[in-house]
Write a protein that holds these residues in place. Structure first.
Motif, short mmCIF file in Angstrom:
data_model
loop_
_atom_site.label_atom_id
_atom_site.label_comp_id
_atom_site.label_asym_id
_atom_site.label_seq_id
_atom_site.Cartn_x
_atom_site.Cartn_y
_atom_site.Cartn_z
N SER A 102 0.76 -1.02 -0.01
CA SER A 102 0.01 0.09 -0.11
C SER A 102 0.86 1.23 -0.07
O SER A 102 0.48 2.27 -0.65
CB SER A 102 -1.01 0.17 1.14
OG SER A 102 -0.47 0.03 2.60
N LYS A 103 2.04 1.26 0.73
CA LYS A 103 2.83 2.42 0.90
C LYS A 103 3.43 2.66 -0.67
O LYS A 103 3.65 3.97 -0.88
CB LYS A 103 3.78 2.39 1.79
CG LYS A 103 3.33 2.10 3.15
CD LYS A 103 3.14 3.58 3.92
CE LYS A 103 2.76 3.56 5.35
NZ LYS A 103 2.55 4.72 5.91
N GLU B 197 2.11 2.03 -3.51
CA GLU B 197 1.23 2.72 -4.34
C GLU B 197 1.07 4.17 -4.08
O GLU B 197 0.94 4.83 -4.79
CB GLU B 197 -0.16 1.81 -3.94
CG GLU B 197 -1.08 1.98 -5.07
CD GLU B 197 -2.42 1.19 -4.66
OE1 GLU B 197 -3.33 1.50 -4.42
OE2 GLU B 197 -2.12 -0.01 -4.82
N TYR B 198 1.09 4.42 -2.80
CA TYR B 198 0.81 5.89 -2.44
C TYR B 198 2.26 6.89 -2.72
O TYR B 198 2.25 7.95 -3.20
CB TYR B 198 0.68 5.91 -0.91
CG TYR B 198 1.15 7.51 -0.37
CD1 TYR B 198 0.10 8.39 -0.42
CD2 TYR B 198 2.08 7.85 0.31
CE1 TYR B 198 0.16 9.68 -0.27
CE2 TYR B 198 2.29 9.27 0.72
CZ TYR B 198 1.32 9.91 0.42
OH TYR B 198 1.28 11.52 0.80
N THR C 271 2.39 8.50 -6.06
CA THR C 271 2.04 9.89 -6.21
C THR C 271 2.67 10.81 -5.80
O THR C 271 2.33 12.15 -6.08
CB THR C 271 0.28 10.16 -5.45
OG1 THR C 271 0.73 9.95 -3.76
CG2 THR C 271 -0.37 8.77 -6.12
N TRP C 272 3.88 10.54 -4.96
CA TRP C 272 4.84 11.71 -4.44
C TRP C 272 5.77 12.29 -5.53
O TRP C 272 6.07 11.41 -6.30
CB TRP C 272 5.87 10.90 -3.39
CG TRP C 272 6.45 11.80 -2.60
CD1 TRP C 272 6.31 12.74 -1.84
CD2 TRP C 272 7.85 11.41 -2.32
NE1 TRP C 272 7.61 13.24 -1.30
CE2 TRP C 272 8.65 12.61 -1.72
CE3 TRP C 272 8.80 10.44 -2.72
CZ2 TRP C 272 9.82 12.53 -1.04
CZ3 TRP C 272 10.08 10.75 -2.45
CH2 TRP C 272 10.56 11.66 -1.40
#
Length: 149
Positions: free
Chosen positions: A71-72, A74-75, A78-79
């Motif tokens: 999950s991290k 995936e996030y 977007t960074w």
């Protein structure tokens, strides 16, 4: 070897009142296509927190659980800080925004690096070592950011 190192670390932390070590029970997998040393770590410990400052909680390394890893990342895509699709983020440093990642790019596969969001990618720390060697050096430095000195 990694199993012995982590066990020694837990014993050492019980004798120290300045920091805490918390490792989660390992998983049998199966793991997605991740570097072998990371898969070995997850078979021993499903993430954890190393050298957490007991008094303020503003120091240490949180190594993601396998579920958090998915999950991290995936996030992290977007960074806007320069992470590539081949950068596998495996943890974050407490008290700042630095990220621990492992390269999955063929030329540097398995090598550890530290992303420092306030810097451009070319000023990040590319350590040219695998995950196990990184853990050993981090443990020997008792949680100090040895790559900064």
């Amino acid at each position: 070897m990694l199993d012995r190192i982590l066990n020694d670390l837990i014993i050492k932390s019980r004798l120290n009142n300045d920091y805490a070590i918390e490792l989660y029970k390992g998983s049998k997998g199966p793991f997605m296509d991740i570097p072998q040393e990371l898969a070995e770590f997850y078979s021993i410990s499903d993430g954890g927190v190393l050298f957490k400052d007991v008094e303020y909680g503003q120091w240490g390394l949180h190594i993601y659980t396998y579920e958090e890893l998915l999950s991290k990342n995936e996030y992290a895509r977007t960074w806007k800080g320069g992470l590539l699709k081949t950068d596998l983020v495996v943890g974050e440093f407490l008290g700042d925004l630095d990220l621990l990642f492992i390269s999955t790019e063929s030329r540097t596969y398995g090598q550890v690096a530290i992303a420092v969001p306030i810097y451009e990618r070319e000023n990040w720390f590319f350590l040219e070592m695998g995950f196990s060697e990184f853990l050993i050096k981090f443990i020997e430095a008792e949680g100090e950011k040895f790559w900064e000195s």
